[in-house]
Design a protein around this motif. Structure first.
Motif: not given
Length: 112
Positions: A2-16, A87-100
């Protein structure tokens, strides 16, 4: 598999990814999405749609904990079948480490 969603989604949640999933296996938390691994048919159409590159096949090494997290929260969060507003600030959290550790929320999202 299966596919899984990782912490890169946290605070980004683009939903495409939600828009292209043929089996509606995404579930929405307050600040991220997860995939129900039992419902995922391993088609892979969601992976290239994710701007945050948060979706990976569970066959990649080191993703066991993400498979568990996706399974756990897809059982309690609402199903989402249509793309919402990121989220309005999604782009600010893209690529941030340690989001979990810093930002993960167990709270459910709105669903659709």
């Amino acid at each position: 598999m299966a596919y899984v969603v990782t912490d890169a989604c946290i605070r980004c949640k683009y939903m495409d990814c939600v828009e292209v999933c043929p089996v509606d296996c995404f579930y929405e938390g307050e600040n991220m999405l997860v995939i129900n691994p039992s419902e995922c048919i391993d088609c892979g159409v969601c992976e290239p749609e994710c701007p945050a590159e948060a979706i990976l096949p569970d066959t990649e090494s080191g993703l066991e904990s993400w498979l568990e997290l996706n399974a756990k929260y897809s059982a309690v969060w609402p199903n989402i079948t249509t793309k919402g507003t990121p989220p309005a600030d999604a782009d600010e959290f893209k690529g941030v480490d340690g989001k979990l550790e810093a930002y993960f929320s167990e709270n459910p999202g709105q669903g659709s």
